[in-house]
Design a protein around this motif. Structure first.
Motif, PDB file in Angstrom:
ATOM      1  N   CYS A 183      36.518 -27.549 -25.976  1.00 39.42           N
ATOM      2  CA  CYS A 183      37.258 -26.501 -26.699  1.00 39.42           C
ATOM      3  C   CYS A 183      38.586 -26.206 -26.010  1.00 39.42           C
ATOM      4  O   CYS A 183      38.613 -25.754 -24.874  1.00 39.42           O
ATOM      5  N   PHE A 212      40.720 -23.837 -25.981  1.00 36.82           N
ATOM      6  CA  PHE A 212      41.237 -22.486 -26.154  1.00 36.82           C
ATOM      7  C   PHE A 212      41.345 -21.757 -24.821  1.00 36.82           C
ATOM      8  O   PHE A 212      42.425 -21.532 -24.324  1.00 36.82           O
ATOM      9  N   CYS A 213      40.196 -21.416 -24.228  1.00 36.86           N
ATOM     10  CA  CYS A 213      40.311 -20.624 -22.995  1.00 36.86           C
ATOM     11  C   CYS A 213      39.886 -21.444 -21.776  1.00 36.86           C
ATOM     12  O   CYS A 213      39.367 -22.550 -21.897  1.00 36.86           O
ATOM     13  N   THR A 263      37.460 -21.394 -19.996  1.00 39.09           N
ATOM     14  CA  THR A 263      36.036 -21.718 -19.885  1.00 39.09           C
ATOM     15  C   THR A 263      35.807 -23.192 -20.211  1.00 39.09           C
ATOM     16  O   THR A 263      34.862 -23.798 -19.734  1.00 39.09           O
ATOM     17  N   LEU A 264      36.698 -23.740 -21.008  1.00 41.21           N
ATOM     18  CA  LEU A 264      36.709 -25.160 -21.373  1.00 41.21           C
ATOM     19  C   LEU A 264      35.306 -25.694 -21.723  1.00 41.21           C
ATOM     20  O   LEU A 264      34.859 -26.703 -21.183  1.00 41.21           O
ATOM     21  N   CYS A 265      34.640 -24.999 -22.626  1.00 40.80           N
ATOM     22  CA  CYS A 265      33.308 -25.444 -23.061  1.00 40.80           C
ATOM     23  C   CYS A 265      33.413 -26.883 -23.561  1.00 40.80           C
ATOM     24  O   CYS A 265      34.349 -27.217 -24.285  1.00 40.80           O
ATOM     25  N   ALA A 297      30.719 -23.384 -30.577  1.00 36.99           N
ATOM     26  CA  ALA A 297      31.898 -22.654 -30.097  1.00 36.99           C
ATOM     27  C   ALA A 297      31.723 -21.162 -30.348  1.00 36.99           C
ATOM     28  O   ALA A 297      30.949 -20.744 -31.202  1.00 36.99           O
ATOM     29  N   CYS A 298      32.475 -20.355 -29.591  1.00 34.94           N
ATOM     30  CA  CYS A 298      32.528 -18.931 -29.903  1.00 34.94           C
ATOM     31  C   CYS A 298      33.492 -18.743 -31.078  1.00 34.94           C
ATOM     32  O   CYS A 298      34.130 -19.696 -31.537  1.00 34.94           O
ATOM     33  N   ILE A 334      36.462 -17.430 -31.332  1.00 33.99           N
ATOM     34  CA  ILE A 334      37.872 -17.830 -31.168  1.00 33.99           C
ATOM     35  C   ILE A 334      38.019 -19.342 -31.099  1.00 33.99           C
ATOM     36  O   ILE A 334      38.926 -19.921 -31.664  1.00 33.99           O
ATOM     37  N   GLY A 335      37.098 -19.960 -30.379  1.00 35.07           N
ATOM     38  CA  GLY A 335      37.168 -21.410 -30.251  1.00 35.07           C
ATOM     39  C   GLY A 335      37.023 -22.085 -31.605  1.00 35.07           C
ATOM     40  O   GLY A 335      37.802 -22.974 -31.961  1.00 35.07           O
ATOM     41  N   HIS A 373      36.638 -14.591 -22.686  1.00 37.24           N
ATOM     42  CA  HIS A 373      35.992 -15.882 -22.381  1.00 37.24           C
ATOM     43  C   HIS A 373      34.572 -15.805 -22.921  1.00 37.24           C
ATOM     44  O   HIS A 373      33.600 -15.783 -22.159  1.00 37.24           O
ATOM     45  N   PRO A 374      34.431 -15.766 -24.243  1.00 35.59           N
ATOM     46  CA  PRO A 374      33.158 -15.337 -24.828  1.00 35.59           C
ATOM     47  C   PRO A 374      31.911 -16.113 -24.393  1.00 35.59           C
ATOM     48  O   PRO A 374      30.831 -15.546 -24.355  1.00 35.59           O
ATOM     49  N   ARG A 375      32.035 -17.388 -24.047  1.00 30.86           N
ATOM     50  CA  ARG A 375      30.824 -18.130 -23.695  1.00 30.86           C
ATOM     51  C   ARG A 375      30.614 -18.241 -22.185  1.00 30.86           C
ATOM     52  O   ARG A 375      29.661 -18.870 -21.739  1.00 30.86           O
TER      53      ARG A 375
END
Ligand code: SF4
Lengths: 565, 439
Positions: free
Chosen positions: B10, B12-13, B15-17, B37-38, B40-41, B162-164
């Motif tokens: 991802c 986006f943030c 956290t780079l899931c 994804a959360c 936002i992602g 950083h939702p996840r």
């Protein structure tokens, strides 16, 4: 490709047994050749020394801890920057130079192959990104195995096939070169703020000892027939009295015979032995045990070492030995960076000043040189500084000077603030051996190349080998002042890397044809290991298995060494 | 038939899931769904796949402020020309693109004597300064998952930013030594306000706004068993400080996550100095780490590439032919404030939305180019806007997570036809700059 003939140089080449004879060296199609055509460009090397490109067996020049060292030490860039030129990028840094500077400086000293000595597998892509941006020199990187949970569990259960399958998988996945072991067990224990200080301390929760880890990986390495042997930084680095742990570690290799097709004769490489040759039981009675260590090394043909010479500079220490760096920051109270890497390793970084006015530092300096001077077989004892730990690699020419000139050593010894104490705690003052140019070529070229399993490729000047050739502006028989040694080996007249002229009159003239060396060791597929890898990634890693492998495009100009089991 | 792509990263943030599953239509052009994804992602993927809102060709601002479409070739020429002509171009951003693109950008900056700065200028630059002062004991996020029984969130609100993070690494996951997951962990949140993150805390230290430094030093003293002066420290009752100190010390492995609430509040890098020293102190009793909650998905990568190429993580001034670094002097905001730059190039960030108004006006005044897949406040004030493919959606490349772990982003769909990527655009600009400089 251009042809060259290097004419009338004084050639030192242990590979072909040439000891300072005046000879021509021919280069054709990137290789050393018997002869060249009349179109060959001629280099006049009369009165100059000619050797193969030097091979660095152990250095920290690329990857997460090196870059953290750069980023957290802006002061390391003071007074060291050079603007870019026609063939060069701007480059700076002293103990942790930028990637560009690393390539240029090694090349200028005549080094053409450099091994990055500790690659955390999870960060392998970072290591390769930096290697890609390091010009000229061929490089490989050693992934760390000594604190890896897979290795612990397989060895604990005596599952040698599984260990080998895992090693093969990890080398391929990280595009790694050899099995590196750093503070086995101790770096895992550091996950809890603990350590394993002897090779028999059990690793917390894993029911295995450092001795078992090293012995197991040594056995796997030989069964697999990898080009290099295990490459070990053992437990209890840097502490007074640790020479006993070092000897205990050496003994693990007793009686083991090498098994490989690469011409390597050792089964065990111990790195930066200077840090592991300490007597005494405190800093007050700290003393050299270089003789005891080298007596053992000299008597045991199946092992090699590198020195880890202290250069008496301000530098940046960095190692996958996390607990050691914490210990160091509590000693010198300088800034400390640490990274523990899930399932794999830990690491730490602390700046350090090796101050010649400090007794301990001066003794460390002497120990590094003693190890070199006690060496009976220069094909098994290699010059390093464990860059940047004991000093920056750009000081190699200075170490050569010290090893080659008794006068320069005695002057240093006399100049120390605690001269008498340093002399009393070491044997250096009584040693008058001077390393010859031929021995230097063994300790920096032929020896490390052989230990790495690259003896047919680099480190020598036999026809058919890579044309890595260096011309130094010095004549062994006409040296008047030891400073000439440092000067000549610091700036080569000419350097050829695989037949390309990369340094001419001390200046970088080409970025060459840099390669990344890695080892593809084939073992029978092993579904147990495949399942274990999947399970561990799912449960304990923070990245997915499918995002772990370093894909090919991150590996600069790969040179893959295939090993059939 | 739809196609499913697994292990997607991802972009986006920080956290780079990397466990997203993206479903695309048959011909790999449209994203139909994003799993794991959360909000936002997922939105980033879905939004980028809706080409109807996208600018797909470069645009040049006209005298009247309107934009007129130009070709990529014209945009390359324009960009190369302003950069090559400039004495000190500011090249800002680099945080929402790949390391490969950053690297090409740096080479341009080197040739043009530019100043390279990334979004650390307005987020964790203070952290980087603190690290240069006192170092940083840290770890990867997997260590947190496997070992941590003490978690502090300081000046950050991962539930929103950083939702996840909490489910992947910090609170809920069950790891090797943390088989009971959240039940095994004690959570401390330091934030002046109640947040969705603080509702999960065992202890919420409601620090008085701007008093982070005092609280950090009080914790350091409390950990050493030294007496604290006053009944309330930084808005927190003394007993609560002692209680928090005891929780930290009694853990086996702890970690402090901190965000812009503390990096950009009063005290700035001094706060982070203190937080790192607290972490270092705690290592005398137990095991402790500290990790910055980096925002943009690859701001960390920008700092890494700058580090290995020039030796400094942000605010790098190449204008004198060698790299200089002096945040407060060589950072984007200061350079704009002093009106020292003579051209502006923005990629992978939006200073128009985040910089002080004086700086935004300066960007508008100077010859400028903005490279961005979106229309943003920055693209609206720059002379030329070059839309590019989304990194991590329409083009791959390496990125660094907040703990510096490199993860290679994947391409999942094709960009709109004829669109360039950052890397391609920068490479073309580099070639042209070389030509211009040669003449
Ligand atoms: S937490 Fe961050 S990286 Fe993960 S899915 Fe959400 S936005 Fe993407």
């Amino acid at each position: 490709m251009s042809e060259y003939i290097i004419k009338n140089g004084i050639v030192y080449d242990p590979k072909t047994g040439v000891k300072g004879e005046v000879k021509d060296i021919c280069i054709k199609d990137g290789k050393i050749a018997d002869k060249v055509s009349s179109k060959a460009k001629s280099i006049d090397a009369k009165g100059k020394t000619v050797m193969a490109g030097a091979v660095e067996i152990h250095s920290h020049v690329a990857g997460p801890k090196v870059n953290e060292g750069r980023n957290f030490r802006p002061e390391d860039k003071l007074f060291s920057y050079k603007p870019g030129g026609k063939n060069t990028r701007m480059a700076g840094g002293f103990s942790i130079p930028t990637t560009f500077k690393t390539g240029y400086e090694y090349a200028k000293m005549g080094y053409t192959t450099v091994m990055e000595a500790a690659m955390p597998p999870l960060y392998a892509r970072h290591v390769h990104e930096e290697i890609k941006d390091t010009p000229i020199i061929d490089q490989g990187a050693f992934p760390v195995f000594g604190n890896n949970w897979f290795v612990f569990e397989y060895l604990k259960n005596n599952e040698m096939d599984n260990v080998m399958a895992y090693i093969s998988w990890l080398l391929k996945t990280t595009k790694g070169y050899a099995i590196k072991i750093v503070n086995p067990g101790g770096s895992e224990a550091w996950g809890w703020g603990e350590n394993c200080t002897t090779i028999h301390d059990p690793v917390p929760y894993f029911d295995i000892t450092p001795a078992e880890i090293m012995k197991g990986l040594l056995t796997a390495n030989e069964k697999m027939g990898l080009p290099h042997s295990i490459h070990v930084h053992t437990n209890n680095l840097g502490n007074p009295g640790n020479y006993k742990d070092t000897l205990d570690t050496f003994k693990l290799a007793e009686g083991v015979k090498p098994n490989n097709k690469f011409g390597r004769e050792q089964v065990f490489h111990h790195t930066h032995v200077q840090f592991h040759s300490y007597g005494g039981d405190s800093w007050a009675n700290f003393e050299s045990k270089a003789k005891e260590i080298m007596d053992y090394v000299n008597a045991n043909k199946n092992m090699t070492i590198d020195l880890g010479c202290v250069t008496l500079d301000e530098t940046t220490t960095m190692t996958a030995d996390g607990p050691f760096e914490h210990h160091l920051t509590t000693l010198n109270h300088l800034k400390w960076a640490n990274v523990d890497v899930e399932l794999e390793t830990s690491s730490g970084i602390v700046p350090y000043v090796y101050d010649p006015r400090v007794k301990v530092c001066a003794i460390q300096w002497a120990i590094g040189l003693e190890l070199g001077l006690y060496t009976k077989d220069p094909m098994r004892s290699f010059i390093t500084t464990d860059h940047p730990n004991a000093g920056p690699f750009i000081r190699y020419p200075r170490i050569f000077k010290w090893l080659m000139s008794d006068k320069s050593r005695q002057e240093m010894l006399k100049s120390f603030k605690y001269s008498d104490k340093v002399i009393a705690a070491t044997n250096l003052a009584s040693m008058d051996r001077e390393i010859t140019f031929y021995e230097l070529a063994q300790m920096t070229r032929a020896g490390p190349a052989k230990a790495l399993g690259l003896t047919d490729m680099c480190g020598g000047l036999a026809p058919g080998m890579d044309a890595d050739v260096v011309v130094y502006n010095i004549d062994e028989n006409k040296i008047k002042d030891p400073e000439e040694i440092e000067k000549a080996f610091g700036t080569a007249s000419q350097v050829f890397k695989s037949g390309t002229l990369v340094v001419d009159k001390g200046e970088v003239v080409s970025n060459g044809n840099k390669r990344t060396l890695w080892v593809d060791a084939k073992v029978p597929t092993n579904s147990q290991v495949e399942r274990d890898v999947q399970m561990k990634f799912l449960k304990y890693y923070s990245v997915n298995l499918n995002n772990y492998e370093v894909s090919d495009h991150y590996v600069a100009n790969p040179y893959v060494i295939e090993v059939e089991n | 038939m739809s196609k499913t792509i697994t292990d997607v990263v991802c972009p986006f943030c920080g956290t780079l899931c990397d466990d997203l599953i993206v479903t695309t239509d048959d011909d790999g052009k449209k994203i139909l769904g994003v799993d794991n994804a959360c909000a936002i992602g997922a939105e980033k993927f879905v939004h980028s796949s809706d080409h109807s809102h996208r600018v797909t060709r470069p645009r040049k601002m006209q005298e009247d402020g309107s934009f007129k479409e130009i070709t990529y070739e014209e945009a390359i020429e324009h960009t190369a020309t302003i950069l090559a002509k400039a004495k000190k171009p500011l090249m800002y951003g680099w945080s929402s693109t790949s390391c490969e693109a950053d690297s090409v950008g740096h080479e341009i900056a080197e040739l043009c004597g530019g100043i390279v700065d990334n979004t650390a200028a307005v987020c964790h630059g203070t952290t980087l300064i603190a690290v240069q002062n006192v170092g940083i004991p840290s770890c990867t996020l997997g260590e947190v998952k496997n070992r941590a029984d003490r978690i502090i969130f300081w000046g950050c609100n991962p539930a929103h930013a950083h939702p996840r993070h909490m489910s992947r690494y910090s609170i809920f996951p069950r790891g090797y030594f943390t088989g009971k997951g959240a039940k095994q962990r004690k959570i401390i949140v330091v934030d002046p306000r109640p947040t969705d993150t603080s509702t999960l805390a065992d202890v919420h230290l409601q620090v008085e706004q701007g008093y982070d430094y005092e609280l950090l030093q009080a914790l350091r003293a409390a950990i050493r068993g030294e007496p604290l002066v006053g009944d309330v420290i930084a808005g927190v009752p003394k007993e609560t400080v002692y209680e928090a100190a005891e929780i930290l010390k009694s853990g086996r492995f702890g970690v402090i996550f901190f965000g812009m609430g503390v990096t950009q509040s009063l005290g700035k890098d001094h706060n982070i100095d203190a937080a790192i020293c607290l972490t270092k102190d705690l290592n005398d009793y137990t095991k402790f780490s500290i990790v910055a909650m980096r925002g943009h998905f690859n701001v960390t990568g920008s700092g890494q590439v700058l580090g290995w190429q020039f030796g400094f993580p942000y605010a790098v001034d190449l204008s004198r032919g060698f790299a200089r670094y002096n945040p407060g002097e060589t950072g984007a905001i200061e350079v704009l404030k002093r009106q020292e730059a003579d051209a502006v190039f923005v990629l992978g960030s939006d200073p128009g939305a985040h910089f002080p108004m004086r700086c935004v006006k300066e960007i508008a005044r100077l010859p400028s180019v903005a490279i961005d897949p979106h229309i943003t406040p920055t693209t609206e004030i720059c002379d030329v806007h070059v839309p590019v493919a989304f990194v991590g959606v329409e083009v791959g490349g390496n990125c660094y997570r907040m703990d510096n772990v490199p993860i290679e982003a994947r391409k999942v769909v094709e960009p709109p036809e004829g669109m360039m990527s950052d890397y391609q655009f920068l490479s073309a600009v580099l070639d042209r700059v070389k030509e211009l400089k040669a003449n």
